[in-house]
Design a protein around this motif. Structure first.
Motif, mmCIF file in Angstrom:
data_model
loop_
_atom_site.group_PDB
_atom_site.id
_atom_site.type_symbol
_atom_site.label_atom_id
_atom_site.label_comp_id
_atom_site.label_asym_id
_atom_site.label_seq_id
_atom_site.Cartn_x
_atom_site.Cartn_y
_atom_site.Cartn_z
ATOM 1 N N THR A 183 -51.509 -111.192 -70.376
ATOM 2 C CA THR A 183 -50.214 -111.164 -69.711
ATOM 3 C C THR A 183 -50.150 -109.874 -68.899
ATOM 4 O OG1 THR A 183 -49.123 -112.421 -71.470
ATOM 5 C CG2 THR A 183 -47.715 -111.118 -70.022
ATOM 6 N N VAL A 184 -49.929 -110.011 -67.604
ATOM 7 C CA VAL A 184 -49.897 -108.860 -66.700
ATOM 8 C C VAL A 184 -48.463 -108.655 -66.221
ATOM 9 C CG1 VAL A 184 -50.824 -107.822 -64.598
ATOM 10 C CG2 VAL A 184 -52.234 -109.419 -65.940
ATOM 11 N N THR A 185 -47.943 -107.464 -66.444
ATOM 12 C CA THR A 185 -46.589 -107.121 -65.993
ATOM 13 C C THR A 185 -46.682 -105.982 -64.987
ATOM 14 O OG1 THR A 185 -45.609 -107.793 -68.099
ATOM 15 C CG2 THR A 185 -44.291 -106.353 -66.685
ATOM 16 N N ALA A 186 -46.090 -106.174 -63.831
ATOM 17 C CA ALA A 186 -46.060 -105.143 -62.791
ATOM 18 C C ALA A 186 -44.611 -104.796 -62.497
ATOM 19 C CB ALA A 186 -46.760 -105.625 -61.531
ATOM 20 N N ALA A 187 -44.290 -103.540 -62.640
ATOM 21 C CA ALA A 187 -42.923 -103.071 -62.399
ATOM 22 C C ALA A 187 -42.911 -102.144 -61.185
ATOM 23 C CB ALA A 187 -42.377 -102.343 -63.618
ATOM 24 N N PRO A 188 -42.057 -102.426 -60.188
ATOM 25 C CA PRO A 188 -42.011 -101.581 -58.998
ATOM 26 C C PRO A 188 -41.026 -100.424 -59.148
ATOM 27 C CG PRO A 188 -40.660 -103.520 -58.651
ATOM 28 C CD PRO A 188 -41.241 -103.654 -60.039
ATOM 29 N N PHE A 189 -41.448 -99.261 -58.703
ATOM 30 C CA PHE A 189 -40.603 -98.072 -58.702
ATOM 31 C C PHE A 189 -40.677 -97.426 -57.326
ATOM 32 C CE2 PHE A 189 -41.888 -98.681 -63.097
ATOM 33 C CZ PHE A 189 -40.682 -98.562 -63.772
ATOM 34 N N GLY A 190 -39.508 -97.114 -56.757
ATOM 35 C CA GLY A 190 -39.470 -96.493 -55.445
ATOM 36 C C GLY A 190 -39.567 -94.983 -55.527
ATOM 37 N N ARG A 191 -40.122 -94.392 -54.504
ATOM 38 C CA ARG A 191 -40.185 -92.940 -54.438
ATOM 39 C C ARG A 191 -38.806 -92.328 -54.227
ATOM 40 N NH1 ARG A 191 -45.148 -94.846 -52.811
ATOM 41 N NH2 ARG A 191 -46.972 -93.553 -53.324
ATOM 42 N N ASP A 192 -37.828 -93.180 -53.914
ATOM 43 C CA ASP A 192 -36.455 -92.706 -53.743
ATOM 44 C C ASP A 192 -35.629 -92.859 -55.008
ATOM 45 O OD1 ASP A 192 -36.257 -95.449 -53.865
ATOM 46 O OD2 ASP A 192 -35.293 -95.698 -51.904
ATOM 47 N N GLY A 193 -36.279 -93.205 -56.134
ATOM 48 C CA GLY A 193 -35.576 -93.372 -57.395
ATOM 49 C C GLY A 193 -35.191 -94.799 -57.715
ATOM 50 N N TRP A 194 -35.431 -95.726 -56.805
ATOM 51 C CA TRP A 194 -35.121 -97.146 -57.014
ATOM 52 C C TRP A 194 -36.075 -97.753 -58.034
ATOM 53 C CZ3 TRP A 194 -38.463 -101.244 -55.817
ATOM 54 C CH2 TRP A 194 -37.894 -102.530 -55.825
ATOM 55 N N ALA A 195 -35.582 -98.706 -58.829
ATOM 56 C CA ALA A 195 -36.418 -99.452 -59.769
ATOM 57 C C ALA A 195 -36.125 -100.935 -59.599
ATOM 58 C CB ALA A 195 -36.162 -99.019 -61.203
ATOM 59 N N GLY A 196 -37.143 -101.728 -59.326
ATOM 60 C CA GLY A 196 -36.969 -103.157 -59.128
ATOM 61 C C GLY A 196 -37.288 -103.946 -60.379
ATOM 62 N N SER A 197 -37.123 -105.248 -60.283
ATOM 63 C CA SER A 197 -37.402 -106.131 -61.416
ATOM 64 C C SER A 197 -38.903 -106.272 -61.618
ATOM 65 C CB SER A 197 -36.794 -107.517 -61.170
ATOM 66 O OG SER A 197 -35.385 -107.434 -61.059
ATOM 67 N N ALA A 198 -39.319 -106.185 -62.863
ATOM 68 C CA ALA A 198 -40.735 -106.378 -63.183
ATOM 69 C C ALA A 198 -41.091 -107.853 -63.063
ATOM 70 C CB ALA A 198 -41.019 -105.883 -64.594
ATOM 71 N N THR A 199 -42.334 -108.113 -62.764
ATOM 72 C CA THR A 199 -42.844 -109.479 -62.655
ATOM 73 C C THR A 199 -43.990 -109.659 -63.637
ATOM 74 O OG1 THR A 199 -42.270 -109.566 -60.311
ATOM 75 C CG2 THR A 199 -43.834 -111.196 -61.105
ATOM 76 N N THR A 200 -43.997 -110.784 -64.350
ATOM 77 C CA THR A 200 -45.026 -111.047 -65.356
ATOM 78 C C THR A 200 -45.731 -112.368 -65.070
ATOM 79 O OG1 THR A 200 -43.841 -109.803 -67.069
ATOM 80 C CG2 THR A 200 -45.461 -111.419 -67.817
ATOM 81 N N VAL A 201 -47.050 -112.360 -65.170
ATOM 82 C CA VAL A 201 -47.846 -113.576 -65.042
ATOM 83 C C VAL A 201 -48.884 -113.593 -66.149
ATOM 84 C CG1 VAL A 201 -47.540 -113.743 -62.533
ATOM 85 C CG2 VAL A 201 -49.505 -112.496 -63.468
ATOM 86 N N VAL A 202 -49.458 -114.764 -66.404
ATOM 87 C CA VAL A 202 -50.591 -114.887 -67.313
ATOM 88 C C VAL A 202 -51.839 -115.060 -66.459
ATOM 89 C CG1 VAL A 202 -51.669 -116.248 -69.135
ATOM 90 C CG2 VAL A 202 -49.191 -115.880 -69.152
ATOM 91 N N ALA A 203 -52.839 -114.227 -66.708
ATOM 92 C CA ALA A 203 -54.071 -114.258 -65.934
ATOM 93 C C ALA A 203 -55.234 -114.683 -66.826
ATOM 94 C CB ALA A 203 -54.356 -112.883 -65.330
ATOM 95 N N TYR A 204 -55.989 -115.663 -66.345
ATOM 96 C CA TYR A 204 -57.197 -116.120 -67.024
ATOM 97 C C TYR A 204 -58.390 -115.512 -66.288
ATOM 98 C CZ TYR A 204 -54.087 -119.578 -69.118
ATOM 99 O OH TYR A 204 -53.063 -120.194 -69.793
ATOM 100 N N VAL A 205 -59.241 -114.820 -67.021
ATOM 101 C CA VAL A 205 -60.321 -114.057 -66.406
ATOM 102 C C VAL A 205 -61.669 -114.555 -66.927
ATOM 103 C CG1 VAL A 205 -61.304 -111.753 -66.097
ATOM 104 C CG2 VAL A 205 -58.816 -112.053 -66.200
ATOM 105 N N HIS A 206 -62.582 -114.769 -65.996
ATOM 106 C CA HIS A 206 -63.951 -115.155 -66.325
ATOM 107 C C HIS A 206 -64.847 -113.966 -66.005
ATOM 108 C CE1 HIS A 206 -67.617 -117.934 -65.322
ATOM 109 N NE2 HIS A 206 -67.739 -117.365 -66.515
ATOM 110 N N LEU A 207 -65.558 -113.467 -67.017
ATOM 111 C CA LEU A 207 -66.460 -112.334 -66.841
ATOM 112 C C LEU A 207 -67.903 -112.790 -67.007
ATOM 113 C CD1 LEU A 207 -63.931 -111.252 -68.991
ATOM 114 C CD2 LEU A 207 -64.808 -109.122 -68.003
#
Length: 224
Positions: A183-207
């Motif tokens: 499960t990958v969660t990416a949360a955006p943060f602005g250099r101006d102090g702003w914080a956006g909604s995090a986004t989560t996805v499930v990633a299937y990885v083949h190595l």
């Protein structure tokens, strides 16, 4: 698109086919009605599925301090990104987790769109040569959507968390192939102090790797 679930339970060798997914790595940057939505396409023109945000954003579980990549033409994203040499490359979990963090580390202050993060992952050496070439050659069908423009307005960057989400039905590892689910969660943060909604996805990885003692590399990433 489907996760790597094409399996024959009666067979001793399991064949898993993972569709190459490129624009999926844009997470949900076309949320809010922008982008291609559920439009289906062939493997070289993958779709952009809808994704949902989650919050509050958890503290990253990996305590390793990221080592920044050398500054390239566009610079290094805020916080830097991890290189394969910073992890145990014979550990499929460490390589998969490290690669996903790089692929989801966006910085709207230096990136023109999510594609730049994929190219960074390819250039850093996380991927097989074939997969890296496909990501570098990929050209998005549309410009980044409204969410990316919002990020750019705040000069935002993402903080990424990767958590284990294993499927009990996944194939067992062999000496040269491994499959993982995170499960990958990416949360955006602005250099101006702003914080956006995090986004989560499930990633299937083949190595894959060429021999049991070699380093693992990412051969495919699929997000259903």
């Amino acid at each position: 698109m489907t996760p790597p679930s094409t399996r024959d339970s009666a067979a001793t060798t399991v064949k898993v086919t993972v569709t190459v997914t490129v624009t999926v790595l844009a997470l949900a940057l076309t949320l809010g009605g922008c982008g291609s939505g559920g439009d289906q396409g062939p493997a070289d023109h993958p779709s952009v599925p809808a994704a949902t945000g989650t919050g509050p954003y958890p503290t990253p579980s990996d305590a390793r301090e990221a080592a920044p990549l050398p500054v390239g033409a566009k610079g290094t994203p805020k916080g830097g990104v991890t290189r394969p040499a910073d992890v145990d490359q014979r550990d499929a979990d460490a390589v998969g987790r490290g690669a996903l963090k790089v692929m989801w580390t966006f910085d709207a202050d230096i990136d023109s769109g999510p594609q730049d993060a994929m190219v960074r992952a390819a250039d850093a050496g996380w991927l097989t040569k074939a997969y890296a070439a496909r990501l570098r050659a990929y050209r998005p069908r549309s410009v980044p959507g409204a969410q990316w423009r919002e990020w750019a307005g705040h000069r935002a960057y993402t903080v990424v968390t990767v958590r284990n989400a294993e499927d009990a039905a996944k194939p067992g590892d062999t000496g040269t192939e491994a499959w993982r689910q995170w499960t990958v969660t990416a949360a955006p943060f602005g250099r101006d102090g702003w914080a956006g909604s995090a986004t989560t996805v499930v990633a299937y990885v083949h190595l894959t790797r060429t021999a049991a003692d070699d380093a693992w590399r990412i051969a495919d990433v699929n997000v259903p």
